[in-house]
Design a protein around this motif. Structure first.
Motif, PDB file in Angstrom:
ATOM      1  N   ALA A  83      15.522 -37.263 -27.173  1.00  0.00           N
ATOM      2  CA  ALA A  83      16.756 -36.839 -27.839  1.00  0.00           C
ATOM      3  C   ALA A  83      17.805 -37.943 -27.782  1.00  0.00           C
ATOM      4  O   ALA A  83      18.509 -38.203 -28.774  1.00  0.00           O
ATOM      5  CB  ALA A  83      17.288 -35.559 -27.192  1.00  0.00           C
ATOM      6  N   ALA A  84      17.916 -38.604 -26.635  1.00  0.00           N
ATOM      7  CA  ALA A  84      18.858 -39.716 -26.517  1.00  0.00           C
ATOM      8  C   ALA A  84      18.477 -40.846 -27.453  1.00  0.00           C
ATOM      9  O   ALA A  84      19.330 -41.462 -28.113  1.00  0.00           O
ATOM     10  CB  ALA A  84      18.910 -40.201 -25.075  1.00  0.00           C
ATOM     11  N   GLY A  85      17.173 -41.124 -27.557  1.00  0.00           N
ATOM     12  CA  GLY A  85      16.705 -42.188 -28.431  1.00  0.00           C
ATOM     13  C   GLY A  85      16.946 -41.920 -29.899  1.00  0.00           C
ATOM     14  O   GLY A  85      17.173 -42.846 -30.683  1.00  0.00           O
ATOM     15  N   LEU A  86      16.927 -40.649 -30.282  1.00  0.00           N
ATOM     16  CA  LEU A  86      17.162 -40.280 -31.681  1.00  0.00           C
ATOM     17  C   LEU A  86      18.650 -40.187 -32.014  1.00  0.00           C
ATOM     18  O   LEU A  86      19.017 -40.016 -33.171  1.00  0.00           O
ATOM     19  CB  LEU A  86      16.502 -38.931 -31.985  1.00  0.00           C
ATOM     20  CG  LEU A  86      14.969 -38.916 -32.041  1.00  0.00           C
ATOM     21  CD1 LEU A  86      14.464 -37.482 -32.204  1.00  0.00           C
ATOM     22  CD2 LEU A  86      14.442 -39.788 -33.165  1.00  0.00           C
ATOM     23  N   GLY A  87      19.488 -40.286 -31.013  1.00  0.00           N
ATOM     24  CA  GLY A  87      20.926 -40.198 -31.253  1.00  0.00           C
ATOM     25  C   GLY A  87      21.455 -38.784 -31.328  1.00  0.00           C
ATOM     26  O   GLY A  87      22.499 -38.541 -31.946  1.00  0.00           O
ATOM     27  N   CYS A  88      20.767 -37.836 -30.702  1.00  0.00           N
ATOM     28  CA  CYS A  88      21.252 -36.453 -30.699  1.00  0.00           C
ATOM     29  C   CYS A  88      22.549 -36.350 -29.905  1.00  0.00           C
ATOM     30  O   CYS A  88      22.825 -37.156 -29.019  1.00  0.00           O
ATOM     31  CB  CYS A  88      20.202 -35.530 -30.077  1.00  0.00           C
ATOM     32  SG  CYS A  88      18.650 -35.399 -31.001  1.00  0.00           S
ATOM     33  N   ASP A  89      23.327 -35.330 -30.230  1.00  0.00           N
ATOM     34  CA  ASP A  89      24.546 -35.046 -29.482  1.00  0.00           C
ATOM     35  C   ASP A  89      24.167 -34.326 -28.195  1.00  0.00           C
ATOM     36  O   ASP A  89      23.877 -33.132 -28.194  1.00  0.00           O
ATOM     37  CB  ASP A  89      25.478 -34.169 -30.330  1.00  0.00           C
ATOM     38  CG  ASP A  89      26.707 -33.711 -29.554  1.00  0.00           C
ATOM     39  OD1 ASP A  89      26.983 -34.296 -28.488  1.00  0.00           O
ATOM     40  OD2 ASP A  89      27.373 -32.771 -30.015  1.00  0.00           O
ATOM     41  N   LEU A  90      24.169 -35.057 -27.085  1.00  0.00           N
ATOM     42  CA  LEU A  90      23.738 -34.480 -25.817  1.00  0.00           C
ATOM     43  C   LEU A  90      24.811 -33.619 -25.168  1.00  0.00           C
ATOM     44  O   LEU A  90      24.527 -32.903 -24.201  1.00  0.00           O
ATOM     45  CB  LEU A  90      23.305 -35.587 -24.859  1.00  0.00           C
ATOM     46  CG  LEU A  90      22.123 -36.438 -25.330  1.00  0.00           C
ATOM     47  CD1 LEU A  90      21.734 -37.452 -24.258  1.00  0.00           C
ATOM     48  CD2 LEU A  90      20.919 -35.568 -25.698  1.00  0.00           C
ATOM     49  N   SER A  91      26.035 -33.649 -25.698  1.00  0.00           N
ATOM     50  CA  SER A  91      27.090 -32.829 -25.108  1.00  0.00           C
ATOM     51  C   SER A  91      26.869 -31.341 -25.382  1.00  0.00           C
ATOM     52  O   SER A  91      27.323 -30.484 -24.617  1.00  0.00           O
ATOM     53  CB  SER A  91      28.458 -33.253 -25.639  1.00  0.00           C
ATOM     54  OG  SER A  91      28.584 -32.943 -27.019  1.00  0.00           O
ATOM     55  N   SER A  92      26.177 -31.024 -26.464  1.00  0.00           N
ATOM     56  CA  SER A  92      25.962 -29.618 -26.825  1.00  0.00           C
ATOM     57  C   SER A  92      24.563 -29.122 -26.455  1.00  0.00           C
ATOM     58  O   SER A  92      24.187 -28.003 -26.807  1.00  0.00           O
ATOM     59  CB  SER A  92      26.169 -29.426 -28.332  1.00  0.00           C
ATOM     60  OG  SER A  92      25.216 -30.187 -29.077  1.00  0.00           O
ATOM     61  N   TYR A  93      23.807 -29.928 -25.730  1.00  0.00           N
ATOM     62  CA  TYR A  93      22.398 -29.628 -25.435  1.00  0.00           C
ATOM     63  C   TYR A  93      22.175 -29.520 -23.930  1.00  0.00           C
ATOM     64  O   TYR A  93      22.612 -30.386 -23.168  1.00  0.00           O
ATOM     65  CB  TYR A  93      21.507 -30.720 -26.024  1.00  0.00           C
ATOM     66  CG  TYR A  93      20.065 -30.694 -25.560  1.00  0.00           C
ATOM     67  CD1 TYR A  93      19.262 -29.580 -25.748  1.00  0.00           C
ATOM     68  CD2 TYR A  93      19.496 -31.808 -24.948  1.00  0.00           C
ATOM     69  CE1 TYR A  93      17.934 -29.560 -25.336  1.00  0.00           C
ATOM     70  CE2 TYR A  93      18.175 -31.816 -24.549  1.00  0.00           C
ATOM     71  CZ  TYR A  93      17.391 -30.691 -24.734  1.00  0.00           C
ATOM     72  OH  TYR A  93      16.089 -30.683 -24.332  1.00  0.00           O
ATOM     73  N   VAL A  94      21.522 -28.447 -23.523  1.00  0.00           N
ATOM     74  CA  VAL A  94      21.117 -28.258 -22.132  1.00  0.00           C
ATOM     75  C   VAL A  94      19.621 -27.988 -22.108  1.00  0.00           C
ATOM     76  O   VAL A  94      19.165 -26.955 -22.622  1.00  0.00           O
ATOM     77  CB  VAL A  94      21.855 -27.075 -21.472  1.00  0.00           C
ATOM     78  CG1 VAL A  94      21.462 -26.962 -19.998  1.00  0.00           C
ATOM     79  CG2 VAL A  94      23.363 -27.235 -21.607  1.00  0.00           C
ATOM     80  N   ALA A  95      18.854 -28.893 -21.556  1.00  0.00           N
ATOM     81  CA  ALA A  95      17.411 -28.685 -21.454  1.00  0.00           C
ATOM     82  C   ALA A  95      17.124 -27.531 -20.500  1.00  0.00           C
ATOM     83  O   ALA A  95      17.784 -27.382 -19.465  1.00  0.00           O
ATOM     84  CB  ALA A  95      16.733 -29.962 -20.954  1.00  0.00           C
ATOM     85  N   GLY A  96      16.154 -26.699 -20.842  1.00  0.00           N
ATOM     86  CA  GLY A  96      15.835 -25.542 -20.010  1.00  0.00           C
ATOM     87  C   GLY A  96      14.349 -25.245 -19.979  1.00  0.00           C
ATOM     88  O   GLY A  96      13.580 -25.741 -20.807  1.00  0.00           O
ATOM     89  N   HIS A  97      13.961 -24.423 -19.012  1.00  0.00           N
ATOM     90  CA  HIS A  97      12.547 -24.047 -18.891  1.00  0.00           C
ATOM     91  C   HIS A  97      12.414 -22.774 -18.065  1.00  0.00           C
ATOM     92  O   HIS A  97      12.589 -22.801 -16.845  1.00  0.00           O
ATOM     93  CB  HIS A  97      11.742 -25.172 -18.221  1.00  0.00           C
ATOM     94  CG  HIS A  97      10.309 -24.791 -17.953  1.00  0.00           C
ATOM     95  ND1 HIS A  97       9.595 -25.292 -16.879  1.00  0.00           N
ATOM     96  CD2 HIS A  97       9.447 -23.961 -18.617  1.00  0.00           C
ATOM     97  CE1 HIS A  97       8.378 -24.782 -16.893  1.00  0.00           C
ATOM     98  NE2 HIS A  97       8.265 -23.976 -17.939  1.00  0.00           N
ATOM     99  N   PRO A  98      12.107 -21.633 -18.698  1.00  0.00           N
ATOM    100  CA  PRO A  98      11.809 -20.422 -17.931  1.00  0.00           C
ATOM    101  C   PRO A  98      10.398 -20.498 -17.368  1.00  0.00           C
ATOM    102  O   PRO A  98       9.443 -20.729 -18.108  1.00  0.00           O
ATOM    103  CB  PRO A  98      11.928 -19.311 -18.980  1.00  0.00           C
ATOM    104  CG  PRO A  98      11.613 -19.986 -20.280  1.00  0.00           C
ATOM    105  CD  PRO A  98      12.071 -21.408 -20.154  1.00  0.00           C
ATOM    106  N   LEU A  99      10.272 -20.349 -16.068  1.00  0.00           N
ATOM    107  CA  LEU A  99       8.949 -20.409 -15.453  1.00  0.00           C
ATOM    108  C   LEU A  99       8.327 -19.024 -15.497  1.00  0.00           C
ATOM    109  O   LEU A  99       8.258 -18.287 -14.510  1.00  0.00           O
ATOM    110  CB  LEU A  99       9.033 -20.946 -14.023  1.00  0.00           C
ATOM    111  CG  LEU A  99       9.191 -22.475 -13.995  1.00  0.00           C
ATOM    112  CD1 LEU A  99      10.666 -22.866 -13.993  1.00  0.00           C
ATOM    113  CD2 LEU A  99       8.470 -23.091 -12.828  1.00  0.00           C
TER     114      LEU A  99
END
Length: 363
Positions: A105-121
């Motif tokens: 996402a950083a490499g593609l230039g996404c707006d990381l301020s509005s993104y939170v990576a998540g994972h429900p186990l």
């Protein structure tokens, strides 16, 4: 974002497989408006028919949160595409790998301020929208990985999502997350598959002798190979390191057993491995994430008929005994089986007496 105490009123779920559809079902129980999207129109139709939401139309009103429920390798591109159209105020994903989508996402230039990576186990051996359940996340850990650029509002939106789905939010760094799931999920899946693969050409005699032990060890091996190939390739290095360590342990055990068979040598390496296995197994958290507990087991013979388990649980209820866990083992060729009821040690005697008084056979 709405002033509603739930924090989020509308959600877009991209990817209507098991997890994505389960998210939709869980949110709909709280009255959240859910839109659904998937590259497979049939999957969207099934999810809609199940009540997980309504089909999303691109260019429609912006939602509070977009949940990207696609394999790890495709999260970043979906994030970029959705952000370009301002589909949502905030974004998260549910992929089982975290470092890869964040880096991409950083490499593609996404707006990381509005993104939170998540994972429900959470999950099941089955896949696809038909296997979805609204309660699949209840009490399960849900990792979330905010970065230094992440806006507090985005984190609050994701925490609202986790809360509405019934998960337990766990903040963790992306690399630490990937190392952890390699150990507790990804590598065990491969190890289970390796054991199960030995059964593919097993004799009928061997399979006829299969008991609960081999079923427990191989249960997760029933997962979708295509899906797991994608997951494992996204977390390849940590999984490889753990599998190499497991292979080394097994290699030493095999060598010791070979020496014992040929030379009558002691199998100390095997004993040591079994002891380490005991120690590791004892560290797995117990009920509600608390310390492991040792339960007594009350075994009851049950008929393979409708309503038998309900009657069994009713006796336990009347006796005031909480069943902590239950396991069933069917008797090959007979219309009955054994139910193993795991209870607090001090309750075992009373439950056994109550069951016998109601006509149950308790060995």
């Amino acid at each position: 974002m709405s002033d509603d105490p739930r924090g989020i009123d509308s959600v877009l779920v991209v990817g209507t497989g098991l997890i994505g559809t389960s998210v939709g079902l869980a949110l709909r129980e709280h009255g959240v408006t859910v839109k659904l999207a998937d590259q497979d129109p049939a999957a969207v139709r099934v999810a809609c028919e199940l009540g997980a939401g309504e089909e999303w139309t691109a260019g429609g009103p912006r939602v509070d949160l977009a949940v990207i429920a696609v394999p790890p390798q495709f999260v970043a591109q979906w994030l970029l595409d959705l952000q370009k159209t301002e589909a949502a105020r905030f974004y998260t994903d549910v992929a089982s790998v975290k470092a890869l989508p964040i880096e991409q996402a950083a490499g593609l230039g996404c707006d990381l301020s509005s993104y939170v990576a998540g994972h429900p186990l959470a999950g099941r051996e089955r896949s696809g929208p038909a296997a979805a359940r609204a309660d699949v996340f209840l009490g399960r850990p849900w990792a979330y990985c905010p970065g230094p650029e992440t806006a507090p509002e985005a984190v609050r939106a994701v925490l609202s999502l986790i809360d509405l789905c019934g998960g337990n939010a766990v903040e963790v760094a992306p690399a630490a997350h990937d190392e952890a799931v390699a150990l507790v999920s990804h590598a065990p899946h491969v190890a289970a598959a390796a054991v199960a693969a030995r059964l593919a050409e097993a004799s009928d005699t061997a399979l006829g002798l299969a008991g609960p032990g081999v079923r427990d060890v191989t249960r997760v091996a029933g997962g979708d190979p295509a899906l797991w190939t994608v997951i494992l390739s996204g977390n390849a290095r940590p999984v490889a390191e753990i599998l190499e360590a497991v292979a080394a342990d097994l290699g030493r055990a095999a060598a010791a057993l070979r020496a014992a068979a040929v030379e009558g040598a002691a199998i100390d390496p095997v004993t040591e491995l079994l002891r380490r296995g005991n120690a590791g197994q004892s560290r797995i958290p117990g009920k509600h994430g608390g310390p492991p507990r040792s339960y007594a087991v009350v075994q009851v013979l049950v008929g393979d008929r409708p309503g038998e388990l309900a009657r069994l649980f009713q006796v336990a209820k009347e006796a005031g005994v909480n069943i902590e866990d239950v396991r069933l083992e069917h008797a090959p060729g007979l219309p009955l089986g054994a139910a193993e009821l795991h209870v607090q040690p001090e309750a075992a005697g009373g439950l056994a007496r109550a069951l016998r008084a109601h006509g149950w056979h308790v060995p």
